[in-house]
Design a protein around this motif. Structure first.
Motif, PDB file in Angstrom:
ATOM      1  N   ARG A 395      -0.580   2.540   5.381  1.00 18.53           N
ATOM      2  CA  ARG A 395      -1.884   2.849   3.823  1.00 18.53           C
ATOM      3  C   ARG A 395      -2.447   4.580   3.885  1.00 18.53           C
ATOM      4  O   ARG A 395      -1.947   5.161   3.581  1.00 18.53           O
ATOM      5  CB  ARG A 395      -2.146   2.463   3.361  1.00 18.53           C
ATOM      6  N   SER A 399      -2.019   7.778   2.039  1.00 19.60           N
ATOM      7  CA  SER A 399      -2.773   8.138   1.367  1.00 19.60           C
ATOM      8  C   SER A 399      -2.889   9.728   1.852  1.00 19.60           C
ATOM      9  O   SER A 399      -3.137  11.038   0.903  1.00 19.60           O
ATOM     10  CB  SER A 399      -4.085   7.289   0.797  1.00 19.60           C
ATOM     11  N   LEU A 450       3.614   2.899  -1.664  1.00 18.78           N
ATOM     12  CA  LEU A 450       2.619   1.737  -1.386  1.00 18.78           C
ATOM     13  C   LEU A 450       3.102   0.070  -1.979  1.00 18.78           C
ATOM     14  O   LEU A 450       2.105  -1.249  -0.971  1.00 18.78           O
ATOM     15  CB  LEU A 450       1.472   1.301  -2.238  1.00 18.78           C
TER      16      LEU A 450
END
Ligand SMILES: CC(C)=CCC/C(C)=C/C=C/C(C)=C/C=C/C(C)=C/C=C/C=C(C)/C=C/C=C(C)/C=C/C=C(\C)CCC=C(C)C
Length: 693
Positions: A395, A399, A450
């Motif tokens: 994750r 980002s 995601l």
């Protein structure tokens, strides 16, 4: 006697139609621009030359062979200037189709990735190395310059021009030309003019960096030999005639003079060389973060963009090029359905899909099998902790990769900081991450990825095998520990892991194949998907209400909602095929409502205790559900960019062939799943691509 137009009608147009039908689903603006550019170049470059040759009776046409002339050149010949490029471009597109990159780019630092293998990587290893993507080829170009000089010498000889006439008696050119005195006289006319006319253009393109791969050579020879045969038929049939006075009198075979053979070989060479150069430039648009991945629809702007890249090619991150090779290998090993279906997509889509696929495969493996690396651990709690930290790192990598950076000043792979918490990554895994972060963030929003991570989260909520076996023996209520209890849970999971990827494919197709949206920087089409965050948060058609009616966004939203449904359908096929295999790792995606009793549930989930009487009550209803969803969502495919439709249909059809195979076994599966042969998948994929079935 055959007239000139009959030659076209019988021998030139039919192969064009055949190849056009074959490649039709993939013909897009990138191919059209090749035809427009090369048709125009051929006309501009050849018309004056052809008029000149005809004025010197190099070749001629019998009365009644031609319809009308523009200047001295028959209209059919003008048609030929355009038909030959169309024929060869189509042939080239087909022959070179399977290549992910049109050129063999020599990597300046291929060994860099393998140096990163192991755990003693230094920060410096993650620095970007740049590779020149279109290295100039002055030596090869100089050889073409030499051929031009030979041609010039022959032309002088044919026209009886001596060095004295030119006042060049002391220059080296004059000495060279004198050295070429062959005694051929006028017979050197046609050969000389062919070389003088075409070699400088080939030399110039070669200087720019154009080159031929094996696939290009195949197209070149197939095309040339076909044109040789057409020319032979035309010469023997009297459609045109070549002057004996202006040729050497040598033949390749009866009816095909050497000059004619050379003429068609060199013109085909030029067309294939240009076509492969233009394909290469198109691939660079996708791979270079500062260029628009989808060329503009306006042909003038499109040509200007290609010219800019050709004259000032941007170097590429070597890791990206090496990563593409790795990703292709991963795909070849990983998915048979996708390996076949990907060929139904054009090259640019394939580039994006291969990158996404490699990332999905690597992240999935990292979560599923962390024990294989130095994360190795025996305690289930430890394993869970390790998996959670891997998921968090994935994750974070996402980002970080989606945080805009200035490519000119950033010397590291985007997202490499987050990977610092995964020190055990192999070189190949690392390259999948680097490749993803270099290519995908400007094409596809972060949201689908995601969601995929949420799907991984669900997978991690399954109890480890040892606990399930224990609970099974004690006949405990293991149902409480299963994350998928209802059909809604199943749909949510399928949406996370497959609906997400289906939507990613839509974004990818719009970014690479559709006209750029107004007000969005052309090199960042992702900024045109401002609705993505709302849509993915709501995961339903309800999100479309917030968007202006009849806008492009509104259409996109409707397509994405349908695509997600198709993604879920494909995942259901997966689930029913793998029901026995998943039980091996104590996973059960079949909703609890499908089981009549606790013992039937245990028989499927812990087959080592009591194997189930039949899998059909679970697999067949799931497949029926998948079929309904497929039917419901299929019409939306026709709203995707035209050149993406064939590939999407082929992918779905090849996948649903698995469903057919499960049905043929009356719903019974085992830990090996079901086998669907390459040919069977290929046939279905072809049906879907060409016939839209
Ligand atoms: C004798 C004989 C042969 C016979 C008799 C009669 C007849 C049949 C005749 C025929 C003829 C023909 C067919 C002809 C043809 C021709 C051709 C095809 C030609 C071609 C040409 C081409 C050219 C010139 C090309 C060029 C190209 C170029 C320049 C390119 C460039 C590129 C670049 C720069 C890159 C970028 C891109 C863009 C801009 C787009």
């Amino acid at each position: 006697m055959l007239t000139y137009i009959q030659i076209h009608l019988y021998y030139v147009i039919p192969p064009i139609i055949t190849l056009g039908l074959l490649y039709g689903p993939l013909i897009g603006r990138r191919d059209i621009i090749k035809v427009l550019w090369l048709g125009l170049m051929a006309t501009l470059w050849t018309t004056p030359w052809d008029n000149f040759i005809l004025s010197h009776s190099g070749w001629s046409y019998p009365p009644n062979s031609v319809l009308v002339r523009i200047g001295l050149v028959p209209i059919e010949e003008h048609l030929f200037f355009i038909l030959q490029p169309i024929l060869l471009i189509l042939l080239h597109c087909i022959c070179a189709h399977t290549r992910l990159l049109p050129f063999d780019i020599k990597l300046s630092s291929v060994s860099q990735i393998s140096k990163q293998e192991g755990s003693d990587k230094k920060d410096d290893d993650q620095r970007k190395e740049l590779t020149q993507t279109l290295p100039r080829r002055p030596v090869a170009a100089a050889l073409w310059g030499l051929v031009t000089l030979v041609g010039l010498g022959l032309v002088f000889e044919a026209h009886g021009i001596t060095s004295h006439d030119l006042g060049l008696s002391t220059s080296s050119i004059a000495r060279f030309e004198l050295g070429l005195q062959t005694g051929l006289g006028q017979k050197a006319f046609y050969l000389g003019w062919i070389l003088v006319w075409i070699s400088p253009v080939i030399g110039w393109l070669t200087y720019l960096g154009a080159r031929l791969t094996k696939a290009d050579m195949t197209a070149l020879w197939v095309g040339t030999i076909w044109l040789w045969m057409v020319d032979t038929v035309a010469l023997r049939g009297g459609s045109w005639a070549i002057s004996k006075e202006t040729t050497l009198g040598l033949v390749v075979w009866r009816g095909l003079p050497v000059e004619e053979a050379l003429f068609f070989l060199l013109t085909s060479h030029l067309i294939i060389l240009s076509s492969s150069l233009i394909s290469h430039l198109h691939s660079l648009l996708v791979l270079s973060p500062d260029l628009p991945p989808c060329p503009p629809r306006n042909p003038f702007s499109h040509i200007r963009l290609l010219a800019r890249v050709a004259f000032k090619p941007t170097p590429l991150d070597t890791g990206v090029l090496e990563g593409l090779r790795e990703a292709e290998k991963t795909l070849r090993k990983g998915s048979k359905s996708f390996e076949v279906a990907k060929l139904a997509f054009g090259r640019e889509m394939r580039l994006g899909l291969v990158v996404i696929y490699a990332w999905c495969r690597v992240t999935d493996n990292l979560i599923d099998e962390p024990v294989q690396g130095s994360w190795s651990t025996s305690s289930p709690t430890d394993l869970d902790t390790v998996r959670r930290s891997i998921l968090q790192a994935i994750r974070d990598h996402l980002s970080e990769s989606y945080t805009p950076v200035d490519n000119a000043t950033c010397h590291h792979h985007p997202g490499s900081r987050a990977l610092g918490s995964l020190p055990q990554l192999t070189a190949s895994e690392r390259s999948a991450f680097d490749l993803f972060s270099a290519i995908i963030p400007r094409l596809v929003p972060i949201d689908p990825f995601l969601e995929l991570c949420d799907g991984y989260d669900t997978d991690m909520r399954f109890l480890p095998s040892s606990s399930v076996n224990e609970a099974g023996k004690l006949n405990e209520d293991i149902a409480n520990h299963l994350p998928i209890k209802t059909t809604d849970d199943l749909m949510r999971y399928a949406d996370d892991v497959a609906g997400s990827i289906a939507s990613a494919i839509c974004y990818l197709a719009w970014s690479l194949l559709a006209v750029s949206t107004h007000g969005v920087a052309m090199n960042r089409p992702v900024d045109g998907f401002g609705y993505a965050a709302t849509l993915h948060a709501a995961r339903s058609a309800a999100a479309t209400d917030s968007v202006e009616p009849r806008s492009t966004s509104q259409q996109h939203l409707r397509v994405i909602v349908a695509a997600r449904e198709m993604g879920r359908a494909l995942q259901l096929v997966n689930i029913s095929r793998d029901v026995a295999r998943d039980a091996e790792i104590s996973r059960l995606y079949v909703p609890l409502s499908f089981f009549h009793s606790a013992s039937s549930l245990i028989s499927v989930l812990v087959p080592s205790l009591t194997s189930p009487a039949s899998y059909a009550p679970y697999t067949l209803p799931i497949l029926d559900l998948a079929d309904d969803m497929r039917l419901n969502s299929k019409p939306a495919i026709s709203q995707m960019p035209r050149t993406a439709r064939g590939g999407i249909r082929a992918m779905i059809a090849s996948y649903f062939e698995i469903a057919e195979a499960v049905r043929e076994q009356r719903g019974e599966v085992d830990v090996r799943g079901v086998k669907v042969g390459r040919w069977r998948r290929g046939r279905r994929a072809m049906d879907a691509m060409w016939l839209g079935r």
